[in-house]
Design a protein around this motif. Sequence first.
Motif, PDB file in Angstrom:
ATOM      1  N   VAL A  24      -0.315  -3.699 -13.499  1.00 53.66           N
ATOM      2  CA  VAL A  24      -0.452  -3.552 -11.799  1.00 53.66           C
ATOM      3  C   VAL A  24       0.038  -4.782 -10.990  1.00 53.66           C
ATOM      4  CG1 VAL A  24      -2.046  -3.287  -9.744  1.00 53.66           C
ATOM      5  CG2 VAL A  24      -2.097  -1.627 -11.875  1.00 53.66           C
ATOM      6  N   HIS A  25      -0.586  -5.979 -11.557  1.00 51.82           N
ATOM      7  CA  HIS A  25      -0.387  -7.152 -10.653  1.00 51.82           C
ATOM      8  C   HIS A  25       1.121  -7.739 -10.730  1.00 51.82           C
ATOM      9  CE1 HIS A  25      -1.078  -8.646 -14.755  1.00 51.82           C
ATOM     10  NE2 HIS A  25      -0.422  -9.953 -14.534  1.00 51.82           N
ATOM     11  N   GLU A  26       1.977  -7.190 -11.679  1.00 52.33           N
ATOM     12  CA  GLU A  26       3.316  -7.590 -11.858  1.00 52.33           C
ATOM     13  C   GLU A  26       4.173  -6.347 -11.174  1.00 52.33           C
ATOM     14  OE1 GLU A  26       4.092  -8.426 -15.770  1.00 52.33           O
ATOM     15  OE2 GLU A  26       3.067 -10.292 -15.574  1.00 52.33           O
ATOM     16  N   SER A  27       3.981  -5.242 -11.541  1.00 55.55           N
ATOM     17  CA  SER A  27       4.881  -4.060 -11.344  1.00 55.55           C
ATOM     18  C   SER A  27       4.771  -3.650  -9.897  1.00 55.55           C
ATOM     19  CB  SER A  27       4.890  -2.983 -12.183  1.00 55.55           C
ATOM     20  OG  SER A  27       3.611  -2.444 -12.303  1.00 55.55           O
ATOM     21  N   GLN A  29      -2.903   4.734  -5.319  1.00 54.53           N
ATOM     22  CA  GLN A  29      -3.417   4.918  -6.736  1.00 54.53           C
ATOM     23  C   GLN A  29      -4.160   3.487  -7.132  1.00 54.53           C
ATOM     24  OE1 GLN A  29       0.197   5.859  -9.411  1.00 54.53           O
ATOM     25  NE2 GLN A  29       1.208   5.623  -7.568  1.00 54.53           N
ATOM     26  N   LEU A  30      -4.359   2.792  -6.250  1.00 55.47           N
ATOM     27  CA  LEU A  30      -5.298   1.530  -6.677  1.00 55.47           C
ATOM     28  C   LEU A  30      -6.804   1.927  -6.604  1.00 55.47           C
ATOM     29  CD1 LEU A  30      -3.834  -1.276  -4.340  1.00 55.47           C
ATOM     30  CD2 LEU A  30      -3.446  -1.359  -6.821  1.00 55.47           C
ATOM     31  N   LYS A  31      -7.359   1.182  -7.519  1.00 48.89           N
ATOM     32  CA  LYS A  31      -8.896   1.325  -7.613  1.00 48.89           C
ATOM     33  C   LYS A  31      -9.491   0.601  -6.625  1.00 48.89           C
ATOM     34  CE  LYS A  31      -8.784   1.619 -12.806  1.00 48.89           C
ATOM     35  NZ  LYS A  31      -9.326   1.131 -14.064  1.00 48.89           N
ATOM     36  N   GLU A  32     -10.702   0.976  -6.163  1.00 49.76           N
ATOM     37  CA  GLU A  32     -11.545   0.372  -4.998  1.00 49.76           C
ATOM     38  C   GLU A  32     -11.574  -1.035  -5.411  1.00 49.76           C
ATOM     39  OE1 GLU A  32     -15.353   1.942  -4.263  1.00 49.76           O
ATOM     40  OE2 GLU A  32     -14.523   3.272  -3.073  1.00 49.76           O
ATOM     41  N   MET A  38       0.686  -1.130   0.124  1.00 43.81           N
ATOM     42  CA  MET A  38       0.071  -0.002  -0.008  1.00 43.81           C
ATOM     43  C   MET A  38       0.726   1.426   0.001  1.00 43.81           C
ATOM     44  SD  MET A  38      -2.594  -1.702  -0.242  1.00 43.81           S
ATOM     45  CE  MET A  38      -4.022  -0.419  -0.055  1.00 43.81           C
ATOM     46  N   GLU A  39       1.869   1.266   0.461  1.00 43.34           N
ATOM     47  CA  GLU A  39       2.901   2.276   0.626  1.00 43.34           C
ATOM     48  C   GLU A  39       3.261   2.672  -0.843  1.00 43.34           C
ATOM     49  OE1 GLU A  39       4.115   4.404   3.312  1.00 43.34           O
ATOM     50  OE2 GLU A  39       1.976   3.513   3.855  1.00 43.34           O
TER      51      GLU A  39
END
Length: 298
Positions: A221-224, A79-82, A73-74
């Motif tokens: 997102v799920h990789e980086s 920047q994550l969508k809900e 989360m840091e």
Amino acid sequence: MGDVLAGIHATWEFESDSVLIRFERGIRTPKLFQALRERRVPHEALAAVTLSPGKRGTVVLHAVPRPGADPLMEAAAGQLKESGDPYRLVLPAERETLAEYYADELRAALAATAPQDEKEPADRFLVAAPPAPLNFKAYDGKASFDGSKVAFRWFWTGASSAKWKAGDQRLDVSELCGVEWRSPEVFDGYLRLLRRGGRQQPTQADHDPAAVVFGLGYGPVHESLPFAAAVLAAVRTSGAGPAASAGPGSVPVPVLAAARPDPADIAERIRHLGDLHEAGLVTDDEFSAKKAELLAEL
């Protein structure tokens, strides 16, 4: 508590000192959840628990993490969508009463273990980062992390001349003070490694040898993001970051031996370097120096 609450895409198991979140695998489950698989979240890593109406006849149980407690989360920095928030458990509306019961139980557990000021940042990461080794393809290069070093290997089709001239990068976490992740779901996404000592870095990520840039289909997102979180945790654990801690409870990142370079891979990179040389993008001296550097890796 030891009870289990199953929702959409995830199941929460309530333990005496933590919540174990297990993510489902399936085509409808967000890819980030599938990549994370499961996460154990200590009560002391949480600031609050909320229950609110969701979309299309659902309710959402949300465990709000404390600032500084979770490297994922840091690194995400809001920047994550809900729908991609791993701390949200979506349930059918008919299970609202049961969800409220578990929310109250978890609030009581937090009240017994949480610090006086729940918004106070944690002094160390309390949730484990995704384990190394990790790698992903960006638009201009391949990023890999073995637990102690980050490597960027440039693609001749995407990397700028500035990056080719700087050469492939291999940075120890002790050389870094943090990471900067800009989501690939926005314009000009990138992952930048922040160097220690206030060293000035190019403003544009595509000119910075300590950064890789994303693009359509590159650096998802799920990789980086797990990659960025793992590097950030390693930086903090190494003592190089601003919130490092060597005390009990710090999050260890396994250190793995670097793999021996593949000769076929080295040969392909030399061929790409020759293409750039023929195209006039690198000078004779740059070509000779880089070729010698690649041959030395064998």
